[in-house]
Write a protein that holds these residues in place. Structure first.
Motif, PDB file in Angstrom:
ATOM      1  N   CYS A   1       3.964   5.333   5.977  1.00 21.16           N
ATOM      2  CA  CYS A   1       5.000   4.853   5.043  1.00 21.16           C
ATOM      3  C   CYS A   1       6.294   5.642   5.159  1.00 21.16           C
ATOM      4  CB  CYS A   1       4.484   4.934   3.610  1.00 21.16           C
ATOM      5  SG  CYS A   1       2.952   4.040   3.344  1.00 21.16           S
ATOM      6  N   VAL A   2       6.513   6.236   6.297  1.00 17.97           N
ATOM      7  CA  VAL A   2       7.733   7.020   6.447  1.00 17.97           C
ATOM      8  C   VAL A   2       8.976   6.122   6.519  1.00 17.97           C
ATOM      9  CG1 VAL A   2       7.582   7.044   8.962  1.00 17.97           C
ATOM     10  CG2 VAL A   2       8.740   8.938   7.778  1.00 17.97           C
TER      11      VAL A   2
ATOM     12  N   GLU B   1      -2.448   9.930   5.441  1.00 18.59           N
ATOM     13  CA  GLU B   1      -2.238   8.587   5.983  1.00 18.59           C
ATOM     14  C   GLU B   1      -0.990   7.945   5.379  1.00 18.59           C
ATOM     15  OE1 GLU B   1      -4.873   4.534   6.790  1.00 18.59           O
ATOM     16  OE2 GLU B   1      -5.491   5.991   5.261  1.00 18.59           O
ATOM     17  N   CYS B   2      -0.723   8.232   4.102  1.00 17.13           N
ATOM     18  CA  CYS B   2       0.473   7.663   3.443  1.00 17.13           C
ATOM     19  C   CYS B   2       1.737   8.214   4.082  1.00 17.13           C
ATOM     20  CB  CYS B   2       0.429   7.996   1.951  1.00 17.13           C
ATOM     21  SG  CYS B   2       1.838   7.354   1.019  1.00 17.13           S
TER      22      CYS B   2
ATOM     23  N   LYS C   1       0.829  -1.206   0.000  1.00 16.37           N
ATOM     24  CA  LYS C   1       0.000   0.000   0.000  1.00 16.37           C
ATOM     25  C   LYS C   1       0.861   1.254   0.000  1.00 16.37           C
ATOM     26  CE  LYS C   1      -3.908  -2.173   2.357  1.00 16.37           C
ATOM     27  NZ  LYS C   1      -4.826  -2.119   3.517  1.00 16.37           N
ATOM     28  N   CYS C   2       1.989   1.172   0.709  1.00 20.79           N
ATOM     29  CA  CYS C   2       2.879   2.334   0.736  1.00 20.79           C
ATOM     30  C   CYS C   2       3.503   2.581  -0.633  1.00 20.79           C
ATOM     31  CB  CYS C   2       3.971   2.127   1.787  1.00 20.79           C
ATOM     32  SG  CYS C   2       3.366   2.129   3.492  1.00 20.79           S
ATOM     33  N   VAL C   3       3.842   1.490  -1.349  1.00 14.59           N
ATOM     34  CA  VAL C   3       4.408   1.658  -2.691  1.00 14.59           C
ATOM     35  C   VAL C   3       3.405   2.337  -3.606  1.00 14.59           C
ATOM     36  CG1 VAL C   3       5.154   0.382  -4.736  1.00 14.59           C
ATOM     37  CG2 VAL C   3       6.058  -0.227  -2.508  1.00 14.59           C
ATOM     38  N   LEU C   4       2.112   1.937  -3.541  1.00 19.60           N
ATOM     39  CA  LEU C   4       1.098   2.528  -4.406  1.00 19.60           C
ATOM     40  C   LEU C   4       0.891   4.018  -4.100  1.00 19.60           C
ATOM     41  CD1 LEU C   4      -1.660  -0.236  -4.637  1.00 19.60           C
ATOM     42  CD2 LEU C   4       0.149   0.313  -6.254  1.00 19.60           C
TER      43      LEU C   4
END
Length: 782
Positions: free
Chosen positions: A651-652, A646-647, A631-634
């Motif tokens: 996704c830090v 939220e990303c 999900k972080c890649v997307l």
């Protein structure tokens, strides 16, 4: 080791044990110094070298007699016999090497030697021609009469030392084989022109072997035909006499050929009963003035008896017979023989002899005399093509020409030792049909060399109560014990049995042995004699330990007195646990992939979800690629899925690197911790990225996504339209075809009905036409 002797040693005491130990029990290493404790078996001194050394036998006292091969007579093969005779050298022509071999045979250990054979040039030949002189052979006799000079001339191409002889046969001179009327006995063919027949006879030797071809022609030329009543002849009687009467025939110790010429079958053993002859053929020579004298008192010999005699006398036989009886002489019982077909008047007899001789001498077949029970012999051969042949093919070599040398490897194995009276002194090996032979002397090794150093009345054996032989006491009569320390008469059974009971047990020697002189003499296992009991009370065995994977002590230890002594790298009751964690290492060299502990060479995983030999499998776990990293890649690369806030929060931890095409990621070499991922986003496109896990995950993402192309509307519409049109036209054509067929059927039916109505109208007698026709009678006159 002779297990039957081992099982009974404890019954007989050390006296007999010492004597039999070195007579058939030395199939393993033997310790010639007594290292055994009291109560142990004498046969325990026979074992492998490693086992004996572990049990305390000094290395310099191990005795391991080995077999050997000794060439006692090894005369070389003759190189040129013709030159040897030209120089008047009397040396024997040799085609077989060696001549005498001594084999020292240790039981079970084969000994081998090589036998060489070479067809030498100009080897001497003796040929004896044995002819049927019954009346049906009259047309063949002229061809035989001129055979001598022609055959002498032909054989000069093969040998300069050639001799010929001649003999003839008819049948037994008793009824029903011949007529016993006086006139028939004088002239069995009842004629006087051109000459009368000679009286019948069983076998007559006419010419001994000679190099004088003209003498052969002269003597054979004086022979006349005789006659008999029945079809078979007495050929086997003649064959037997020609073979055994060596002195009268003049056989030499060279190549022996016997040509047997007839146009009829032969009588064999048992047929003599028809003439009242029941005495078996004794296989001995009975020639008196060159005539067989026992023809009417001894039965015909059997085919096997003749075959054995020919083999013993090294005679190769050539059957020259007519086509009608050829099948009777193609028997496989006889040793080296050849069969040729005679023409109507035997004019081809010379060709038959030459071709048969070449065929017989071009094949070498090794045979041997009967071996004693238990002995085994095997052959391997290398013929002209140098290929190795085994089994029955290892006994023979074919297509051998003059000057060719072939070799046979002969291997003989002795069984367990037997008494000397049952062992034959020698075995004879020779090529079939040849007189030369190899004498093999058999010498089984049944004793150890230490027996010659026996010490009678040795102080070691309880002050002279026995003979010290090979480190063991052989007790005098009435003395028992390992050192002859007990008197059989004074040793009380009750006292002895008390000493042989462990902790007041009910069984003597734990039920596994017998009490001798207050000491337990243990026996071997009844089911498996190789398993032995030992210990002071026979309480120990080396075959009752725990097993692992079907092997005692897992194959990684040694059973000692019922307990496993494991090798250094193993532990456990059955040595089932390896101390090395090597079997628990995963591909990344981690123990149990970092998810478990290694116990006895197997991984015990901490998490029940993980499976596999190294906890590497987890069927219910999500993959690394499908965790939150996907999900972080997307959201980081394509702004899909999570919202920006939220990303940024979730996704830090990702260290994101963008590349252009997926092919760039495919060229990255594999390494530990690197995962190749491919996922499908919300738009149905494939996203390729590389993930390297660690404290901070590194991700390389290909910006080029593999999105599925949309449908081709124009193509789909055109295809559907064309399908509808084609389907409509097809339906119309089908409807038109069906209606046309129906109309044709209806019209045909209508026409048939119409024709039937016309027929009814024309033939109905009630029907009258409206038209009347009148003929003027005067019309024809005008």
């Amino acid at each position: 080791i002779d297990l039957s002797i081992q099982l009974n040693i404890f019954h007989l005491g050390s006296s007999f044990a010492a004597s039999v130990l070195y007579k058939g029990l030395c199939s393993l290493y033997t310790c010639v110094k007594s290292f055994l404790e009291l109560g142990q078996h004498i046969w325990e001194r026979c074992d492998t070298a490693r086992a004996l050394l572990q049990r305390g036998c000094p290395s310099d006292r191990l005795e391991d007699p080995r077999g050997s091969t000794v060439l006692l007579k090894n005369r070389r093969i003759t190189f040129n016999p013709k030159e040897q005779r030209r120089q008047r050298q009397q040396g024997q022509v040799t085609q077989l090497q060696p001549q005498t071999v001594l084999l020292n045979l240790r039981p079970g250990e084969p000994q081998s030697f090589v036998v060489k054979f070479k067809r030498v040039e100009d080897y001497p030949i003796d040929l004896y021609y044995l002819m049927d002189l019954s009346f049906s052979m009259e047309v063949d006799l002229p061809s035989v009469k001129k055979l001598g000079a022609d055959l002498m001339e032909e054989m000069r191409n093969t040998t300069s030392d050639f001799r010929m002889g001649f003999g003839a046969f008819v049948d037994k001179t008793v009824m029903p084989y011949i007529s016993t009327a006086k006139d028939m006995l004088r002239n069995p063919c009842k004629r006087t022109e051109p000459w009368p027949c000679t009286p019948p006879f069983t076998y007559r030797h006419i010419l001994s072997l000679t190099a004088n071809g003209s003498l052969f022609t002269e003597l054979v030329g004086g022979q006349r035909i005789s006659g008999n009543l029945d079809f078979p002849e007495g050929g086997l009687d003649a064959l037997m006499q020609a073979a055994v009467c060596e002195k009268q025939i003049g056989w030499r110790n060279v190549t022996r050929l016997l040509v047997f010429s007839t146009d009829a079958g032969f009588h064999f053993a048992g047929d003599g009963k028809l003439g009242g002859i029941v005495l078996p053929n004794d296989g001995k020579c009975h020639l008196h003035k060159n005539v067989y004298t026992k023809g009417n008192s001894q039965d015909y010999p059997s085919v096997a008896h003749v075959a054995e005699t020919l083999r013993e006398k090294n005679i190769q036989i050539i059957f020259a017979v007519t086509e009608e009886v050829r099948h009777l002489y193609e028997v496989h019982v006889l040793p080296k023989c050849a069969v040729g077909t005679l023409s109507n008047n035997s004019h081809n007899i010379l060709q038959i002899i030459v071709e048969a001789y070449n065929a017989l001498t071009s094949e070498v077949v090794m045979e041997n005399s009967k071996l004693p029970p238990g002995y085994h012999i095997s052959y391997t051969s290398r013929c002209k093509d140098r290929k190795l042949r085994r089994g029955e093919q290892g006994r023979r070599c074919s297509d051998i020409s003059v000057g060719d040398e072939v070799s046979f490897n002969v291997s003989i194995t002795a069984p367990l030792c037997v008494p000397a009276a049952q062992s034959p002194p020698r075995v004879v090996i020779k090529p079939q049909g040849y007189s030369e032979e190899v004498e093999v002397l058999l010498s089984p090794i049944c004793e150890c060399s230490c027996q010659k150093d026996a010490v009678p009345h040795s102080p070691t054996c309880s002050h002279g109560n026995g003979t010290l032989e090979c480190g063991t006491c052989r007790c005098k009569e009435g003395r028992v014990g390992a050192l002859c320390e007990c008197d059989r008469a004074e040793s009380g059974e009750a006292f002895d049995s008390y000493l042989c009971r462990r902790d007041n047990a009910s069984e003597v020697c734990s039920g596994r042995g017998e009490c001798v002189c207050g000491k337990c003499v243990c026996r071997k296992s009844g089911r498996k004699p190789v398993h032995a009991y030992y210990g002071e009370f026979c309480e120990c065995s080396d075959f009752s330990c725990d097993q692992y994977r079907g092997q005692q002590c897992g194959g990684q230890g040694r059973c000692v007195c019922g307990a496993c002594r494991c090798h250094a790298a193993f532990r456990g009751r059955a040595c089932e646990c390896p101390l090395s964690p090597e079997s628990c290492l995963s591909q990344d060299k981690q123990i149990c992939s970092g998810r478990g502990d290694c116990h006895c060479g197997a991984c015990i995983c901490h998490d029940n979800r993980f499976r596999g030999p190294t906890c590497e499998l987890c069927p219910s776990c999500p993959s690394v690629c499908t965790l939150h990293r996907y999900k972080c890649v997307l959201c980081r690369a394509f702004s899909l899925g999570l919202n920006p806030k939220e990303c940024e929060t979730r996704c830090v931890h990702l260290n994101l690197t963008l590349v252009g095409q997926a092919g760039v990621l495919a060229r990255v070499p594999p390494s530990p911790g690197l995962h190749r991922c491919m996922e499908v986003d919300t738009e149905g496109c494939r996203v390729h990225f590389l993930l390297r896990t660690g404290k901070k995950d590194d991700v390389h993402v290909a910006l080029e996504r593999e999105c599925p192309s949309g449908p081709n509307v124009i193509l789909i519409t055109a295809a559907l339209s064309a399908s509808v049109v084609v389907l409509g036209v097809a339906l119309l054509l089908l409807w038109k075809l069906l209606t046309g067929v129906h109309d044709r059927r209806e019209f045909a039916h209508f026409q048939r009905e119409l024709e039937q109505r016309r027929w009814d109208r024309r033939d109905n007698p009630i029907y009258r036409s409206a038209i009347t026709t009148t003929v003027n009678p005067k019309y024809k006159e005008q």
